[in-house]
Enzyme design. Sequence first.
Site, PDB file in Angstrom:
ATOM      1  CE1 TYR A 257     100.876 125.848  69.826  1.00  0.00           C
ATOM      2  CE2 TYR A 257     101.247 125.111  67.559  1.00  0.00           C
ATOM      3  CZ  TYR A 257     101.592 125.904  68.635  1.00  0.00           C
ATOM      4  OH  TYR A 257     102.661 126.747  68.540  1.00  0.00           O
ATOM      5  CB  ALA A 266      98.167 122.200  59.047  1.00  0.00           C
ATOM      6  CB  SER A 272      98.267 121.555  51.459  1.00  0.00           C
ATOM      7  OG  SER A 272      98.978 122.758  51.258  1.00  0.00           O
ATOM      8  CG  HIS A 274     101.418 125.619  50.256  1.00  0.00           C
ATOM      9  ND1 HIS A 274     102.245 126.645  49.902  1.00  0.00           N
ATOM     10  CD2 HIS A 274     100.582 126.117  51.193  1.00  0.00           C
ATOM     11  CE1 HIS A 274     101.961 127.729  50.615  1.00  0.00           C
ATOM     12  NE2 HIS A 274     100.937 127.436  51.414  1.00  0.00           N
ATOM     13  CG  ASP A 281     102.284 130.457  52.886  1.00  0.00           C
ATOM     14  OD1 ASP A 281     101.217 130.536  52.244  1.00  0.00           O
ATOM     15  OD2 ASP A 281     102.548 129.527  53.682  1.00  0.00           O
ATOM     16  CD  GLU A 328      96.610 130.380  55.561  1.00  0.00           C
ATOM     17  OE1 GLU A 328      97.187 130.376  54.460  1.00  0.00           O
ATOM     18  OE2 GLU A 328      96.549 129.388  56.310  1.00  0.00           O
ATOM     19  CG  HIS A 331      97.877 130.768  50.891  1.00  0.00           C
ATOM     20  ND1 HIS A 331      98.458 129.551  51.169  1.00  0.00           N
ATOM     21  CD2 HIS A 331      97.196 130.590  49.726  1.00  0.00           C
ATOM     22  CE1 HIS A 331      98.145 128.678  50.231  1.00  0.00           C
ATOM     23  NE2 HIS A 331      97.369 129.285  49.334  1.00  0.00           N
TER      24      HIS A 331
HETATM   25 ZN   LIG Z   1      99.940 128.938  52.489  1.00  0.00          ZN
END
Ligand SMILES: [Zn+2]
Length: 364
Positions: A257, A266, A272, A274, A281, A328, A331
């Site tokens: 994209y 992202a 992140s 994460h 998530d 989100e 998340h």
């Molecule tokens: Zn996430």
Amino acid sequence: MKKRGKIFLGITLIFVFVTLFSYLNRNQILTFVEKRKFSQLGYQEEDITTIYKELSVEQRKKLLKLDYFDSIQDILQSENYQSNNLFLYLSYIKENRLSRELISDAILLVNEGIDQSYSEELVSIVKSEFYLSNRLDRYLSYQKIHDVSVEEVIRDVNANIDFPFYTNTVPCDSTKGTSLLINKYYYLDKENFSDDLVVMDPSYDNQNGDQLNRIAYGSFKQLVDDAEREGYHIRNNSAYRSYETQEAIYNNYKNQYGFDEAEKWAARLGYSEHHSGLSLDVGVEKRYAIGKFEYSKEFTWMKENAYKYGFILRYPKEKELLTGVNYEPWHYRYVGLEIATYIYEHDITFEEYYAYFIENEKNH
Ligand SMILES: [Zn+2]
């Protein structure tokens, strides 16, 4: 007779002085002289009483060298009066020509160590609930260019958004454990990635072998079990991500994209959440499209209950500018019960909470 009269008067005066001296000691006479000086400056009896009650000998001497302050009573009797700041108050009040009504503001500003010129905006910033003294300059410059309320100035600057994303970045403080902050200003060094990871049991995980921080996982299991008993099926869809995984995710977005979309969806490497092993998530069943989660009954349940297990909805709606991440619904981030409850009850972002309570160690 005239001469005798003078001698008589002289003796009488001497007698009077000797008598006076025998009643008064040296200090009392000095006090008497000093009090006269205060009253000559313009101080009333009442002011002088307060001055003697509150000021040390040195402070009184210093005060006598200054002009008359009609607000001296208000200053000395103010709730926030600090004796060692007295002369700072006086010079601040004088320099800014503040009226008596503004004395308590002046005291507040001086106590906060602020020497900038008086303004109502300055006072309302300092009085604001989440004001951080080390960010004052940033609040003021942000306020100059943004037409927003004082609360918003404080909130935005506390969330660092007076800087563009990915500028002024610093390594996150990984010693903060489950309350560390990772966002577009705080990144996690690769060597500090979570080392307390556990592999999730398939009954909690749609991914087969995803890992989560040990503490966060313990809490997530409870959450899933309790939700399950009420008929809600919550599972992990994506938990811990290594450097390589995040790199693949980011590049995937970018290749498909373009850069702008990748930036939107992202995080860059190290940025992140994460990576911490503290966030995940969630979804309902396997291969559940994340876009659908918002409309599920599970999401409604999570919104109301996740905090009870120490999880927060990390990227809420309409807080995108503060978190730097699009809304989100799926998340969640583990921060522990106390922090999660505060954030839930006060409807603030983790960015705001972190700046005030964790980074600057203010108390609730
Ligand atoms: Zn996430």
